[in-house]
Design a protein around this motif. Structure first.
Motif, short mmCIF file in Angstrom:
data_model
loop_
_atom_site.label_atom_id
_atom_site.label_comp_id
_atom_site.label_asym_id
_atom_site.label_seq_id
_atom_site.Cartn_x
_atom_site.Cartn_y
_atom_site.Cartn_z
N LEU A 152 -0.58 -1.46 -3.01
CA LEU A 152 -0.50 -2.92 -2.97
C LEU A 152 -1.06 -3.47 -1.66
O LEU A 152 -1.53 -4.61 -1.60
CB LEU A 152 0.94 -3.39 -3.18
CG LEU A 152 1.07 -4.81 -3.73
CD1 LEU A 152 2.20 -4.94 -4.72
CD2 LEU A 152 1.22 -5.84 -2.63
N LEU A 153 -1.03 -2.65 -0.61
CA LEU A 153 -1.53 -3.12 0.69
C LEU A 153 -3.07 -3.20 0.72
O LEU A 153 -3.64 -3.62 1.71
CB LEU A 153 -1.01 -2.23 1.82
CG LEU A 153 0.50 -2.35 2.06
CD1 LEU A 153 0.99 -1.34 3.09
CD2 LEU A 153 0.85 -3.78 2.51
N GLU A 154 -3.70 -2.80 -0.38
CA GLU A 154 -5.16 -2.97 -0.48
C GLU A 154 -5.53 -4.37 -0.96
O GLU A 154 -6.70 -4.74 -0.96
CB GLU A 154 -5.75 -1.94 -1.45
CG GLU A 154 -5.65 -0.51 -0.94
CD GLU A 154 -5.85 0.52 -2.04
OE1 GLU A 154 -6.30 0.15 -3.15
OE2 GLU A 154 -5.52 1.69 -1.78
N ARG A 155 -4.54 -5.15 -1.38
CA ARG A 155 -4.85 -6.47 -1.93
C ARG A 155 -5.40 -7.42 -0.89
O ARG A 155 -5.03 -7.37 0.29
CB ARG A 155 -3.59 -7.11 -2.53
CG ARG A 155 -3.16 -6.49 -3.79
CD ARG A 155 -3.28 -7.32 -5.05
NE ARG A 155 -3.68 -8.69 -5.01
CZ ARG A 155 -3.08 -9.63 -5.72
NH1 ARG A 155 -2.01 -9.36 -6.43
NH2 ARG A 155 -3.54 -10.86 -5.70
N VAL A 156 -6.24 -8.31 -1.37
CA VAL A 156 -6.74 -9.40 -0.54
C VAL A 156 -6.17 -10.69 -1.10
O VAL A 156 -6.26 -10.94 -2.30
CB VAL A 156 -8.28 -9.43 -0.55
CG1 VAL A 156 -8.81 -10.67 0.15
CG2 VAL A 156 -8.82 -8.16 0.11
#
Lengths: 411, 160
Positions: free
Chosen positions: A15-19
């Motif tokens: 989820l920390l790859e989301r922009v």
């Protein structure tokens, strides 16, 4: 051997790859819910792809495997919190809230009568207040509160008197609003000296510091999987085997019985007595994976890292914004977790959070299900930032940048 | 992507910084009614002085975010001095402005476009619908006003 590196945890957390709004997500809401790493997600996917069946029923291969997944999570949980009698003391619930409801409606209803006292604190989550009020309205028990001092610590100066007549002292290990970590062992010892049992709300502690229920010496221990990198929909109530065996069932239905006839039923023995209906099974696979993952990182390492992040953030918040941003909680890192409730002068927390969202920053505005505590400090709400094992000082950088924008916009 | 400027229009910030009709009225005779947003802890108290079917005066107290404060301030300015029929019509128009149809939640279809021409500066709040979690902030005052009229059985003349 542990090899903790928060950057590594970051890479593991999809989820920390989301922009968000053109910015990489800055997730600062771990006190609400932590983000699961890939091994947790994959454990649940693997369960559904390979093993899914109902538990405690079939004799076929996958049904046996599903039951092993479920009971294996119970064993892993028992080890994780150091349950003295092992998995027979671990009850799966929906979440911490349900754990407290189970405690109140089963143990409480069976063991408390009119005039008995349950002591809680002013910094409790509603989950550890409302079930006791419900019991008060039903049975006529008294619910008493340990006050909170102006320095955001429990006021224990009058504890001996407050504990008079108390059957259960139920309090939080760490405040979800203030970040305050309470002296669990000391409070437990005093409560036991007064003949009271102790229930601990560990929702905010299990994913952030080591847990040992034997060392803490508490009698009940409640937490949620999703606040320790696991999935939602799964919580735990731990209690000593001898207490658990004496507790009447909670919800009725399939799975919690030994026998049912036309004239009544006999409840099952052990934790399953409290687990009516098909339980969350994939979620238990996720919990086991979360436990292994956390143990791989080392809870003491996580605690140290989050302490450093918190100390750094407290210092920077104090130095910037000319005092317009106030932290509602202890201002040093002694006995304090990584929860930063912010009160921005002249800007409502809802608006703070809205502006922060434009920067991809996720914080939680609101009363955090702790309205008595908010009233204690004359606040309607705060904007709360909270750290997890994947948090970095760069998250604080973005938080401060976004706060600066909120302060300017409403100046 | 919804832009923050759609939400925090200058007129909204103006009402937030300089709220109109703040204060209290003696109750009784004024109608006093409370509204809460349990999600964010916002609290609003509305005082209504109604005489001969006309909302002669309105005062507001309580606390909330910029959207709920601005919406209540703008509402008070819009309904003060109006007949109860006009007030109820204004409530309906505003609720329509804030309506997000289930079809849009489903991910299909567009929300109906409210007629902004009759709404004056309240139209500035239209941007709120692009931020669905904030709709409750904007509607708190209006729901509380509606509740107050209902609770006290305030009837208009019914004439259109």
């Amino acid at each position: 051997m542990s090899s903790y590196n928060p950057r590594r945890v970051r890479v593991d957390t999809p989820l920390l790859e989301r922009v968000i709004n053109g910015r990489p997500i800055t997730y600062l809401d771990s006190a609400s819910s932590t983000l699961p790493p890939r091994p947790v997600i994959e454990a649940m996917t693997r369960y559904y792809e390979l093993r899914h069946a109902n538990v405690h029923r079939g004799v076929y291969q996958t049904a046996v495997e599903a039951t092993d997944v479920y009971e294996g999570a119970r064993a892993a949980t028992a080890r994780f919190i150091n349950a003295p009698q092992g998995m027979d003391e671990v009850v799966f619930t929906k979440n911490t809230t349900e754990s407290f409801n189970l405690l109140a409606k089963s143990w409480g209803a069976a063991n408390l009568k009119a005039g008995d006292v349950v002591l809680v604190t002013e910094m409790e989550h509603h989950a550890n207040i409302v079930p006791w009020f419900q019991l008060r309205d039903q049975l006529g028990i008294e619910v008493r509160f340990v006050p909170v001092r102006d320095d955001f610590r429990l006021d224990v100066s009058d504890l001996d008197r407050l504990l008079d007549g108390v059957k259960l002292f139920s309090f939080t290990a760490a405040s979800n609003v203030l970040g305050t970590r309470n002296p669990v062992k000391e409070l437990t010892r005093i409560a036991h000296d007064h003949g009271a049992l102790v229930a601990l709300d560990a929702a905010q502690s299990v994913g952030h510091q080591p847990t040992d229920v034997v060392d803490l010496d508490v009698d009940f221990f409640c937490f949620s999987a999703h606040k320790m990198l696991g999935p939602t929909g799964l919580g735990v109530l731990w209690t000593r085997a001898e207490i658990l065996e004496s507790m009447p069932p909670f919800l009725g239905g399939g799975g919690m019985i030994a026998d049912v006839r036309l004239d009544g039923y006999v409840p099952a023995a052990g934790p399953t007595r409290f687990e009516a209906g098909t339980p969350p099974i994939a979620e238990t696979a996720g919990l086991t994976a979360a436990i292994r993952y956390l143990e791989g990182l080392g809870l003491a390492n996580i605690a140290r890292h989050e302490d450093e992040l918190t100390g750094d953030a407290l210092k920077r918040l104090a130095n910037e914004f000319d005092g317009r941003v106030r932290v509602i909680g202890p201002v040093d890192t002694v006995d304090r977790g990584g929860v930063l409730s912010l009160d921005v002068d002249g800007v409502h927390p809802h608006d703070v959070a809205q502006v922060l969202d434009q920067f991809g920053v996720c914080v939680r505005p609101g009363h955090h299900c702790a309205k008595p505590l908010m009233r204690r400090f004359n606040l309607a709400a705060t904007a709360r930032a909270s750290f997890g094992p994947y948090s970095l000082t760069s998250d604080t950088d973005v938080l401060l940048e976004a706060l600066g924008s909120a302060v300017t916009m409403f100046a | 992507m919804a832009n923050l400027d759609d939400l925090y229009r200058e007129i909204i910030l103006d009402h937030y910084r300089t709220p109109r009709n703040r204060g209290e009225l003696a109750s009784p005779p004024a109608i006093r009614t409370e509204g809460y947003n349990p999600l964010c802890g916002d609290e609003l108290v509305i005082y209504l002085d109604i005489q001969d079917g006309v909302l002669v005066d309105i005062k507001l107290s309580g606390h909330g975010c910029s959207i709920s404060q601005a919406s209540s301030s703008m509402m008070s300015a819009a309904v003060k001095g109006k007949t109860i029929d006009e007030v109820r019509a204004a409530i309906e128009r505003f609720k329509q402005l804030m309506t997000v149809h289930e079809t849009t939640l489903d991910g299909n279809g567009e929300a109906p476009v409210a007629d902004l021409r009759t709404m004056g500066e309240l139209a500035a709040l239209q941007g709120v619908v692009k931020f669905p979690v904030r709709i409750k902030c904007a509607t708190l005052a209006w729901n509380t006003l509606s509740q107050g009229l209902d609770d006290y059985g305030v009837q208009g003349t019914g004439s259109k």
